[in-house]
Write an enzyme that holds these catalytic residues in place. Sequence first.
Site, mmCIF file in Angstrom:
data_model
loop_
_atom_site.group_PDB
_atom_site.id
_atom_site.type_symbol
_atom_site.label_atom_id
_atom_site.label_comp_id
_atom_site.label_asym_id
_atom_site.label_seq_id
_atom_site.Cartn_x
_atom_site.Cartn_y
_atom_site.Cartn_z
ATOM 1 N N GLU A 61 -13.699 44.101 -9.977
ATOM 2 C CA GLU A 61 -12.712 43.192 -10.566
ATOM 3 C C GLU A 61 -12.252 42.139 -9.563
ATOM 4 O OE1 GLU A 61 -11.544 42.822 -13.693
ATOM 5 O OE2 GLU A 61 -13.066 44.272 -14.293
ATOM 6 N N CYS A 223 -20.941 30.398 -31.602
ATOM 7 C CA CYS A 223 -20.011 30.845 -32.642
ATOM 8 C C CYS A 223 -20.698 31.697 -33.707
ATOM 9 C CB CYS A 223 -19.342 29.632 -33.297
ATOM 10 S SG CYS A 223 -18.295 28.686 -32.167
ATOM 11 N N CYS A 226 -20.502 35.320 -32.821
ATOM 12 C CA CYS A 226 -19.181 35.847 -32.466
ATOM 13 C C CYS A 226 -18.677 36.804 -33.549
ATOM 14 C CB CYS A 226 -18.193 34.699 -32.283
ATOM 15 S SG CYS A 226 -16.527 35.260 -31.885
ATOM 16 N N CYS A 232 -11.389 32.620 -36.803
ATOM 17 C CA CYS A 232 -11.085 31.881 -35.572
ATOM 18 C C CYS A 232 -10.489 30.522 -35.928
ATOM 19 C CB CYS A 232 -12.355 31.703 -34.752
ATOM 20 S SG CYS A 232 -12.146 30.651 -33.295
#
Length: 372
Positions: A61, A223, A226, A232
């Site tokens: 991370e 998209c 997605c 969205c």
Amino acid sequence: MQRVRAAGKSAPRAGLRAARARASARGLSFAARIVAWQRSHGRHDLPWQSSRDPYRIWLSEIMLQQTQVATVRPYYERFLAAFPDVGSLAAAPIGRVLELWAGLGYYRRAHHLHAAARAVVARHGGTFPSVPTELAALPGVGRSTAAAIAALAFGVRGAILDGNVKRVLARHRGIEGFPGEAAVERKLWAAADVLLPARGIERYTQGLMDLGATVCTRAAPRCAACPVALDCVARTEARVDRLPSPRPRRALPRREVRLLLIERAGEILFERRPATGIWSGLWSLPELPVDADVPEALRGRFGVDAHTVEALAPVVHGFTHFTLTIHPVRVAARAWRPRVESPEQRWLARDDALSAALPAPIKRLVRDLPGN
């Protein structure tokens, strides 16, 4: 990218409400769709995904902050080989940590990494805490990183908000403004909290990160692939290319510096950078103001009598907050005083220098020296 156009916002908003109603009727919440997508299409081969070891997750991370996975992977593997646990990292000298970090950039992270490892050993007996607020108290670990570690290592429920997730939420919820602004960030945190699933936080957290990194990308988002495109806001209102809002444009300050590439008998003189500022703690070339008298500085500061002084081509390097122009000068030393040797100065052969903890532009400069 497929864009849906309409004369105003009322029709898209009505369609959006209908889309969310259809998803809700099928029991497909935002989180459920993210989890299902991650299971089938997310990333499953990242080296830090092989265990729930908080040390490995924390290391990944920190390295992934503002850095892409492909760049991080070899550094992560080298770090693990050198420091297989938090105790070995805490016991290592900072110079060795910086040596393995060299080239990854944002060197403050390496200092924070080392300090955090020592804090885990000193305050927590070498065991990472599972409470996000305690994780967030470690150097270099903020709210989002702490939540990611807690979720992936311990299954603790909490929202994350890294750069990729900010983009996903800004588009999906239609949140305008630059995410770095406090008011916009508060809205994004609120959305992140509301969308949390009651269970399955590990896969949901990984799914959000995967979606932002591989589908809802800054440029050319996919998209059609997605899992949350149905409701969205950005897609429905044809604003995918405008959300999130970019950082307000401003001219970056420019700085200039002269660096001395002093050579003797096949070796180059390096100085350790100060503990604060750019390239903190790394080895670099001696620095002078750009208008300094080079022969005078060579004699007075290093006791070096120069045989030849040659100006090399300038090097431009961009930092987050300013642009640096480096004016390198190659110096062949004919004679030098012993006092030039000190713990903060080191003569290195070119090949040894290329494996030392040097900033990336300095390493490139040494590697590309004419005649080598």
